[in-house]
Design a protein around this motif. Sequence first.
Motif, short mmCIF file in Angstrom:
data_model
loop_
_atom_site.label_atom_id
_atom_site.label_comp_id
_atom_site.label_asym_id
_atom_site.label_seq_id
_atom_site.Cartn_x
_atom_site.Cartn_y
_atom_site.Cartn_z
N LEU A 31 24.60 18.17 -42.01
CA LEU A 31 25.59 18.42 -40.97
C LEU A 31 26.96 18.73 -41.56
CD1 LEU A 31 25.79 18.49 -37.87
CD2 LEU A 31 26.51 16.10 -37.93
N GLY A 35 28.79 21.54 -39.33
CA GLY A 35 29.61 20.88 -38.33
C GLY A 35 30.25 21.83 -37.34
N ALA A 38 27.64 23.10 -35.05
CA ALA A 38 27.19 22.02 -34.16
C ALA A 38 28.17 21.84 -33.01
CB ALA A 38 27.05 20.72 -34.94
N GLY A 39 29.47 21.94 -33.30
CA GLY A 39 30.46 21.82 -32.23
C GLY A 39 30.28 22.89 -31.16
N LEU A 49 31.69 15.37 -32.73
CA LEU A 49 31.08 15.62 -34.03
C LEU A 49 31.07 14.35 -34.87
CD1 LEU A 49 32.49 19.10 -35.11
CD2 LEU A 49 30.14 18.54 -34.53
N PHE A 52 28.13 12.05 -34.26
CA PHE A 52 26.88 12.37 -34.95
C PHE A 52 26.78 11.58 -36.26
CE2 PHE A 52 26.58 16.58 -32.66
CZ PHE A 52 25.34 16.35 -32.12
N THR A 53 27.84 11.66 -37.07
CA THR A 53 27.83 10.98 -38.36
C THR A 53 27.86 9.47 -38.19
OG1 THR A 53 28.91 12.85 -39.42
CG2 THR A 53 29.07 10.73 -40.54
N TYR A 100 23.63 17.63 -26.11
CA TYR A 100 24.28 16.65 -26.99
C TYR A 100 23.47 15.35 -27.09
CZ TYR A 100 28.08 13.79 -28.94
OH TYR A 100 28.84 12.97 -29.73
N LEU A 240 30.64 15.06 -43.25
CA LEU A 240 31.12 15.75 -42.04
C LEU A 240 32.43 16.48 -42.21
CD1 LEU A 240 30.60 16.35 -39.06
CD2 LEU A 240 31.80 14.23 -38.50
N TRP A 241 33.50 15.79 -42.62
CA TRP A 241 34.84 16.35 -42.44
C TRP A 241 35.34 17.22 -43.58
CZ3 TRP A 241 35.76 16.70 -37.76
CH2 TRP A 241 35.45 15.69 -36.85
N GLY A 369 37.65 11.74 -36.32
CA GLY A 369 37.33 12.55 -35.14
C GLY A 369 38.21 12.23 -33.96
#
Length: 445
Positions: A31, A35, A38-39, A49, A52-53, A100, A240-241, A369
């Motif tokens: 992901l 990411g 996915a958004g 988002l 998810f993580t 989602y 993720l970020w 997030g």
Amino acid sequence: MPVERATRRAWLIWSTAVAIYFIAMFHRTSLGVAGLQAGERFGVGAAGLGTFTVLQVGVYAAMQVPTGLLVDRFGPRRVLTAAALLLGVGQTLFAVASSYPLGLAARAVLGVGDALTWVSVLRLVAAHFPARRYAVVVSLSGVLGAAGNLAATVPLTLMLDSVGWTVSFLAAGLLTAAYSVRAVTNLRDVPEGTPVPAPEPIYPREVAARVLASWRTPGTRLGFWVHFSTTVVPSTLGLLWGFPYLVRAQGLSQEAAGGVLSLLVVGGLVGSPLVGGFTARRPELRMFVATGFLSATGAAWALLLTWPGHLPVPVLGAVFVLLSMGGPVSAIGFALARDYNPFRRVGTATGVVNVGGFVATTVAALSVGVLLDLVAPLGQETAFRVALLAVAAVLAFGTWRTAVWWRRARAVVFAAEARGEEVPVRLRPSRWDVLPAAQPALAAA
């Protein structure tokens, strides 16, 4: 009966198990480069988002102690086979999910499958290799597992661009599920000719007592905070970020961002044998390695957050290479759990330590997030500067707790030496060490 030498069969079993760990690492970090897609696919913002993580990592953390119990009860062969099936099912579900809630369910299944892998691999290594090779084989396992992260950066980015979301994740899911056949046929819990230990029943009261005893051991507590603080930054970025930060806040193309993000993996691949080899030869210096890394990470993070405008790509690359050492250094936490717990409790203590990094990542990823959504009107670059302060806060908290328990754990070692007890690692006293008159023993019972 201890194993005296590693056979070809042992290496075959190990390679089969490590392949599942490699696959789990690929799915865990997939992901990270998907990411942004996915958004758009699920119609969620930064907080969505982050969920998810948080869900995937939270499930992983919650499953660590139960995984140790499952391995004790059913053996690593069955547990790793189940891991491959769950990883395949989870990624297949994620490939076809368009809502989602279904996407969240898929990541939760992936989290369970991922959680079953590492402890199982460690148990197989302990069963099939002599004790003197344990640290080397575990380090090599970590290196090859980290290669799964590498496969989830540039290659997955290119695949997503060429064939799209559904085909990319569907292929990964189906191939993973199919690999469970190899696991069930090739893996063996113990070497040939060695009797299989009788499975022990699991009693909740005994489980709670074992976990509590592990947590009360200063070496376990120190290992927990080492893992907590050394993994939070590279994991939050890698899971993720990192990709959205590099694209939206630093202005890199998606291909360039994937390349920079891959340095988190490449650095770990190179650093794992170096850090592992050094700390194996000089275990008395391993906490100096950990605290040195934490100090350097704090300085690097401050650079990222305060540099005016976009950072030059070479500077970004150097920072990400430094942060990549978090994975190799975090293994110090597992060594502490092994050294300062009786053998019958090492599996539980390892699970407790492993929880640390994933708790830190869960808190940091969700906080980033939420903050990104709150400060979005400030613009992408400023919003990321503010949001990533959450990671700095978690890092600072973990570093403080590491320092506290390092001092306490050292006091326990010195007190044990004063009583004439054998200690796993002899330490040299410093001026800041305190030797209380009454300290608990080194959990020798």
